[in-house]
Scaffold this active site. Structure first.
Site, short mmCIF file in Angstrom:
data_model
loop_
_atom_site.label_atom_id
_atom_site.label_comp_id
_atom_site.label_asym_id
_atom_site.label_seq_id
_atom_site.Cartn_x
_atom_site.Cartn_y
_atom_site.Cartn_z
N LYS A 197 0.84 -1.21 0.00
CA LYS A 197 0.00 0.00 0.00
C LYS A 197 0.87 1.25 0.00
O LYS A 197 0.57 2.24 -0.68
CB LYS A 197 -0.95 -0.02 1.22
CG LYS A 197 -2.06 -1.07 1.08
CD LYS A 197 -2.90 -1.26 2.32
CE LYS A 197 -3.83 -2.47 2.12
NZ LYS A 197 -4.81 -2.68 3.17
N GLN A 254 -5.25 -2.29 9.33
CA GLN A 254 -5.07 -3.55 8.61
C GLN A 254 -5.72 -4.71 9.37
O GLN A 254 -5.51 -4.86 10.58
CB GLN A 254 -3.56 -3.82 8.40
CG GLN A 254 -3.25 -5.02 7.53
CD GLN A 254 -3.76 -4.87 6.10
OE1 GLN A 254 -3.81 -3.77 5.56
NE2 GLN A 254 -4.17 -5.97 5.49
N ASP A 311 -11.15 2.51 3.77
CA ASP A 311 -11.54 1.13 3.45
C ASP A 311 -13.04 0.95 3.25
O ASP A 311 -13.49 -0.11 2.83
CB ASP A 311 -11.14 0.23 4.64
CG ASP A 311 -9.90 -0.60 4.36
OD1 ASP A 311 -9.56 -0.80 3.19
OD2 ASP A 311 -9.29 -1.04 5.35
N1 LIG Z 1 -8.12 -3.10 6.34
C1 LIG Z 1 -8.14 -4.09 5.44
N2 LIG Z 1 -7.63 -5.27 5.75
C2 LIG Z 1 -7.66 -6.26 4.83
C3 LIG Z 1 -8.18 -6.03 3.52
C4 LIG Z 1 -8.73 -4.76 3.24
O1 LIG Z 1 -9.24 -4.49 2.12
N3 LIG Z 1 -8.67 -3.81 4.21
N4 LIG Z 1 -8.10 -7.02 2.54
C5 LIG Z 1 -7.24 -8.17 2.77
C6 LIG Z 1 -5.79 -7.99 2.46
N5 LIG Z 1 -5.45 -6.99 1.44
C7 LIG Z 1 -5.55 -5.68 1.74
O2 LIG Z 1 -5.35 -5.25 2.84
C8 LIG Z 1 -4.80 -7.36 0.22
C9 LIG Z 1 -4.67 -8.67 -0.17
C10 LIG Z 1 -3.96 -9.01 -1.33
C11 LIG Z 1 -3.38 -8.00 -2.10
C12 LIG Z 1 -2.55 -8.30 -3.31
O3 LIG Z 1 -2.22 -7.41 -4.04
N6 LIG Z 1 -2.18 -9.54 -3.52
C13 LIG Z 1 -1.28 -9.86 -4.62
C14 LIG Z 1 -0.32 -10.92 -4.13
C15 LIG Z 1 0.58 -10.39 -3.07
C16 LIG Z 1 1.33 -11.52 -2.35
O4 LIG Z 1 2.40 -11.88 -2.80
O5 LIG Z 1 0.82 -12.01 -1.32
C17 LIG Z 1 -2.11 -10.37 -5.80
O6 LIG Z 1 -3.24 -10.86 -5.59
O7 LIG Z 1 -1.63 -10.27 -6.91
C18 LIG Z 1 -3.54 -6.72 -1.73
C19 LIG Z 1 -4.24 -6.38 -0.58
C20 LIG Z 1 -7.32 -8.58 4.23
N7 LIG Z 1 -7.15 -7.47 5.11
#
Ligand SMILES: Nc1nc2c(c(=O)[nH]1)N[C@@H](CN(C=O)c1ccc(C(=O)N[C@@H](CCC(=O)O)C(=O)O)cc1)CN2
Length: 282
Positions: free
Chosen positions: A53, A97, A120
């Site tokens: 982020k 988070q 969020d």
């Molecule tokens: N406050 C929050 N917590 C969480 C959220 C949220 O939206 N707000 N969502 C998820 C986790 N998340 C963001 O926080 C999130 C998950 C995955 C990715 C992402 O870009 N994943 C990549 C792979 C990255 C890796 O190597 O693991 C992909 O899919 O290409 C971004 C954000 C739970 N918590």
């Protein structure tokens, strides 16, 4: 048949290009949007997402403020961090988070946030606005899913959608979003208590798998031609395992890669919420 790739990375790049221009315009008017993050503990997944982020913020010109607290942080210590971000003029939007360590009361912390700075869309007031179908910052993953479907011309109006998983960040909020008048889908929200998961998924034109169970959605459960979005993130032997089995690509009409599908969209829509909040406040 091989499914069309719903490329979240490419679509997120387009969104970020637009945001870069809008951030530059805000800065010309003396406004610098700033994203704050509150991370409690050392969950490896959360560390990766929060670092991502902040990288994204730097890419589009958003300032960022990082608050990292140890896993032992008390409710009062996290509340103090939230109070500081609520008061900080540099922070125009922020997130806590999730998941938080179990000893913390996540709901009380979300409620303590200034809803106008909720990047969020997970503050109860903003989720309430979504229930009422009035303007509010939208939860990032659900909003990203809707935009990804639109980008690839997947019909949403009138579609039967099976959402698997009822968590607040994805499943439950996505159900609210897709049943707004502007989207007009019919949603079945499936969860661990669902009796006939395969039956619900088989009827769906769009399947969103957000259960966190590797390979839960198998090829025989998917209607030929359906759009399948894999939100699941489990780590098996250090690699990301999604909720959707690989051979679903042979029957689905559209499929997200994982990684590279819904994750990058989640991150782009977080930036979008920060920019929109700064534009609203000017
Ligand atoms: N406050 C929050 N917590 C969480 C959220 C949220 O939206 N707000 N969502 C998820 C986790 N998340 C963001 O926080 C999130 C998950 C995955 C990715 C992402 O870009 N994943 C990549 C792979 C990255 C890796 O190597 O693991 C992909 O899919 O290409 C971004 C954000 C739970 N918590």
């Amino acid at each position: 048949m091989s499914a069309v790739k719903l490329d979240g990375k490419a679509t997120a790049a387009k969104i970020k290009a637009d945001l870069t221009t809008r951030v530059a315009a805000l800065k010309e008017r003396g406004i610098t949007p700033g994203l704050g993050t509150v991370l409690v503990g050392d969950d490896p997944g959360s560390q990766i997402y929060v670092a991502g982020k902040h990288r994204d913020c730097a890419e589009v010109g958003i300032a960022s403020i990082r608050v990292d607290l140890p896993a032992s942080a008390t409710q009062a210590e996290v509340e103090a961090a939230i109070d500081e971000l609520n008061a900080s003029p540099e922070c125009t939007g922020y997130i806590v988070q999730l998941p938080l360590p179990r000893h913390l009361d996540a709901m009380a912390l979300l409620e303590r946030m200034d809803p106008a700075k909720d990047a969020d869309g997970l503050h109860p007031i903003n989720l309430g606005r979504l229930v009422h179908m009035v303007d509010a910052p939208l939860p990032c993953t659900p909003h990203g899913i809707v935009l990804l479907l639109q980008e690839y011309g997947v019909p949403i109006k009138g579609a039967e959608v099976a959402v698997v998983g009822r968590g607040i960040t994805v499943g439950r909020s996505l159900g609210l979003l897709l049943t707004r008048r502007s989207e007009n889908a019919t949603v079945t929200l499936c969860h661990t208590g669902t009796q006939d998961l395969a039956g619900h998924v088989r009827r769906a034109d769009i399947v969103v798998a957000a259960a966190g169970v590797p390979d839960l959605i198998t090829r025989d459960m998917v209607k030929p031609g359906a759009a399948v979005l894999d939100v699941g993130v489990s780590r098996v032997n250090g690699k990301i395992a999604g909720d959707v089995a690989l051979d679903v690509a042979e029957v689905a009409g559209f499929l997200t890669p994982n990684p590279g599908g819904v994750g990058p969209m989640t991150r782009a829509l977080l930036l979008s919420n920060v920019v929109e909040a700064a534009e609203r406040a000017q």
